[in-house]
Design a protein around this motif. Structure first.
Motif, PDB file in Angstrom:
ATOM      1  N   ILE A 146       0.858  -1.186   0.000  1.00  0.00           N
ATOM      2  CA  ILE A 146       0.000   0.000   0.000  1.00  0.00           C
ATOM      3  C   ILE A 146       0.896   1.238   0.000  1.00  0.00           C
ATOM      4  O   ILE A 146       1.867   1.310   0.763  1.00  0.00           O
ATOM      5  N   PRO A 147       0.614   2.227  -0.851  1.00  0.00           N
ATOM      6  CA  PRO A 147       1.454   3.438  -0.862  1.00  0.00           C
ATOM      7  C   PRO A 147       1.416   4.155   0.482  1.00  0.00           C
ATOM      8  O   PRO A 147       0.393   4.174   1.179  1.00  0.00           O
ATOM      9  N   ASN A 148       2.531   4.740   0.852  1.00  0.00           N
ATOM     10  CA  ASN A 148       2.604   5.549   2.069  1.00  0.00           C
ATOM     11  C   ASN A 148       2.360   7.025   1.737  1.00  0.00           C
ATOM     12  O   ASN A 148       2.640   7.488   0.635  1.00  0.00           O
ATOM     13  N   MET A 149       1.831   7.740   2.710  1.00  0.00           N
ATOM     14  CA  MET A 149       1.745   9.204   2.652  1.00  0.00           C
ATOM     15  C   MET A 149       0.970   9.717   1.444  1.00  0.00           C
ATOM     16  O   MET A 149       1.383  10.653   0.769  1.00  0.00           O
ATOM     17  N   TYR A 150      -0.174   9.124   1.150  1.00  0.00           N
ATOM     18  CA  TYR A 150      -0.974   9.604   0.026  1.00  0.00           C
ATOM     19  C   TYR A 150      -2.226  10.359   0.469  1.00  0.00           C
ATOM     20  O   TYR A 150      -2.827  11.081  -0.332  1.00  0.00           O
ATOM     21  N   SER A 151      -2.631  10.203   1.724  1.00  0.00           N
ATOM     22  CA  SER A 151      -3.888  10.803   2.170  1.00  0.00           C
ATOM     23  C   SER A 151      -3.626  12.059   3.003  1.00  0.00           C
ATOM     24  O   SER A 151      -2.526  12.258   3.543  1.00  0.00           O
ATOM     25  N   ASN A 212     -12.072   8.285  10.593  1.00  0.00           N
ATOM     26  CA  ASN A 212     -12.990   8.415   9.470  1.00  0.00           C
ATOM     27  C   ASN A 212     -12.463   7.721   8.218  1.00  0.00           C
ATOM     28  O   ASN A 212     -13.205   7.034   7.499  1.00  0.00           O
ATOM     29  N   GLU A 213     -11.159   7.856   7.948  1.00  0.00           N
ATOM     30  CA  GLU A 213     -10.561   7.213   6.787  1.00  0.00           C
ATOM     31  C   GLU A 213     -10.641   5.693   6.900  1.00  0.00           C
ATOM     32  O   GLU A 213     -10.954   4.997   5.920  1.00  0.00           O
ATOM     33  N   LYS A 214     -10.378   5.166   8.094  1.00  0.00           N
ATOM     34  CA  LYS A 214     -10.439   3.723   8.295  1.00  0.00           C
ATOM     35  C   LYS A 214     -11.851   3.196   8.065  1.00  0.00           C
ATOM     36  O   LYS A 214     -12.047   2.122   7.455  1.00  0.00           O
ATOM     37  N   LEU A 215     -12.842   3.922   8.516  1.00  0.00           N
ATOM     38  CA  LEU A 215     -14.227   3.493   8.320  1.00  0.00           C
ATOM     39  C   LEU A 215     -14.597   3.515   6.841  1.00  0.00           C
ATOM     40  O   LEU A 215     -15.265   2.602   6.340  1.00  0.00           O
ATOM     41  N   PHE A 216     -14.190   4.561   6.130  1.00  0.00           N
ATOM     42  CA  PHE A 216     -14.504   4.631   4.699  1.00  0.00           C
ATOM     43  C   PHE A 216     -13.853   3.490   3.919  1.00  0.00           C
ATOM     44  O   PHE A 216     -14.448   2.935   2.990  1.00  0.00           O
ATOM     45  N   LEU A 217     -12.635   3.136   4.292  1.00  0.00           N
ATOM     46  CA  LEU A 217     -11.929   2.078   3.570  1.00  0.00           C
ATOM     47  C   LEU A 217     -12.428   0.682   3.953  1.00  0.00           C
ATOM     48  O   LEU A 217     -12.345  -0.241   3.140  1.00  0.00           O
ATOM     49  N   SER A 218     -12.921   0.514   5.163  1.00  0.00           N
ATOM     50  CA  SER A 218     -13.262  -0.818   5.660  1.00  0.00           C
ATOM     51  C   SER A 218     -14.733  -1.168   5.497  1.00  0.00           C
ATOM     52  O   SER A 218     -15.070  -2.330   5.225  1.00  0.00           O
ATOM     53  N   LEU A 219     -15.616  -0.196   5.721  1.00  0.00           N
ATOM     54  CA  LEU A 219     -17.048  -0.499   5.735  1.00  0.00           C
ATOM     55  C   LEU A 219     -17.631  -0.313   4.335  1.00  0.00           C
ATOM     56  O   LEU A 219     -18.062   0.775   3.954  1.00  0.00           O
ATOM     57  N   LYS A 220     -17.608  -1.389   3.572  1.00  0.00           N
ATOM     58  CA  LYS A 220     -18.166  -1.375   2.216  1.00  0.00           C
ATOM     59  C   LYS A 220     -19.198  -2.485   2.038  1.00  0.00           C
ATOM     60  O   LYS A 220     -20.309  -2.250   1.619  1.00  0.00           O
ATOM     61  N   ASN A 221     -18.804  -3.689   2.339  1.00  0.00           N
ATOM     62  CA  ASN A 221     -19.689  -4.839   2.225  1.00  0.00           C
ATOM     63  C   ASN A 221     -19.660  -5.630   3.528  1.00  0.00           C
ATOM     64  O   ASN A 221     -18.604  -5.778   4.152  1.00  0.00           O
ATOM     65  N   PRO A 222     -20.802  -6.203   3.945  1.00  0.00           N
ATOM     66  CA  PRO A 222     -22.122  -6.096   3.313  1.00  0.00           C
ATOM     67  C   PRO A 222     -22.880  -4.810   3.660  1.00  0.00           C
ATOM     68  O   PRO A 222     -23.847  -4.463   3.003  1.00  0.00           O
TER      69      PRO A 222
END
Length: 277
Positions: A146-151, A212-222
């Protein structure tokens, strides 16, 4: 009524408001002006702040244990889970506690040496935890490709750690070592105080944006984040607790009645090694 009509009295009506300026009570350290913000008792406030700090750490641990798979130190996703725990514990809770050391009423009398030591130790512990938190996230990213320092979160978090590092090193050299002259310490002190207060909101912003970033990346499905599953509710509440804790620390730092009196003496500007001798 003219200005001359007050000639018999000791007060000049044109200086009335200047004579009504807030003054500090020597015994209580409280402002006695009716227009000053009332200060709650320090000890109950400290207990409340301590409970909030413990809750911030405990809920961060619980979130990563229950929903993110627990903890490890092997470059896996479980190693990443140490990142929020270490950052919240170090840069928010420990750092916020260190910022309030000189607001403790018992620190107002006697030597500042024990309080300097406590402040330095707490901030050093916060720095060590922050570095370990960075190691956890970089090791996970590198192993997973995973790329570092992009967000924005990563930029803000790294800037906070770098600023904190500079703050600690310059503060250590200026206030705890003997070679800095008194005039330099007096010049640097307000700068140290300003950046000391500025680092905490930066750490709060980095922590909340990271949640917030972790939730956006993790909570997709279901169930996506937008439908607020149980984990989203829990993590959002955690973010609000971090915000409340940080704001209360900043409020305490701004409270005039809790500021340590600084008499004009050389002792208040003495470095650690000279003070201990």
């Amino acid at each position: 009524m003219t200005r001359n009509s007050y000639a018999k009295g000791s007060r000049d009506p044109w200086n009335y408001f200047s004579q009504r300026a807030p003054r500090r009570d020597r015994n209580r350290g409280a402002l006695l002006s009716s227009g000053a913000m009332p200060a709650p008792p320090f000890i109950p406030f400290s207990v409340l702040l301590g409970i909030l700090g413990i809750l911030c750490v405990a809920l961060t641990v619980f979130w990563n244990q229950k929903w993110r798979g627990g903890f490890a130190w092997d470059g896996s996703a479980e190693m990443f889970n140490w990142h929020p725990v270490l950052m919240v514990t170090g840069l928010v809770v420990l750092y916020g506690t260190a910022a309030l050391v000189y607001r403790v009423p018992r620190s107002w009398e006697g030597s500042k040496l024990p309080w300097k030591m406590l402040h330095a130790a707490l901030t050093l512990a916060a720095f060590v935890l922050a570095v370990l938190g960075l190691v956890a996230v970089f090791e996970f990213h590198n192993k997973a490709g995973i790329p570092n320092m992009y967000s924005l979160h990563s930029w803000l978090g790294l800037a906070t750690v770098l600023l904190f590092s500079c703050q600690w090193l310059v503060g250590f050299a200026s206030f705890l070592l003997p070679w800095a002259p008194n005039w330099l310490r007096a010049l640097y002190k307000p700068i140290h105080v300003f950046f000391g207060s500025a680092i905490l909101p930066l750490a709060m912003a980095a922590s909340i944006s990271g949640i917030n970033e972790k939730l956006f990346l993790s909570l997709k499905n279901p169930t996506p984040y937008s439908q607020l599953p149980a984990e989203a509710w829990f993590a959002n509440i955690l973010g609000m607790l971090i915000l409340v804790f940080g704001l209360l620390v900043l409020w305490a730092l701004a409270m005039p009645a809790w500021k340590r009196p600084e008499p004009d003496s050389q002792e208040t500007q003495q470095p650690l090694l000279q003070e201990a001798s």
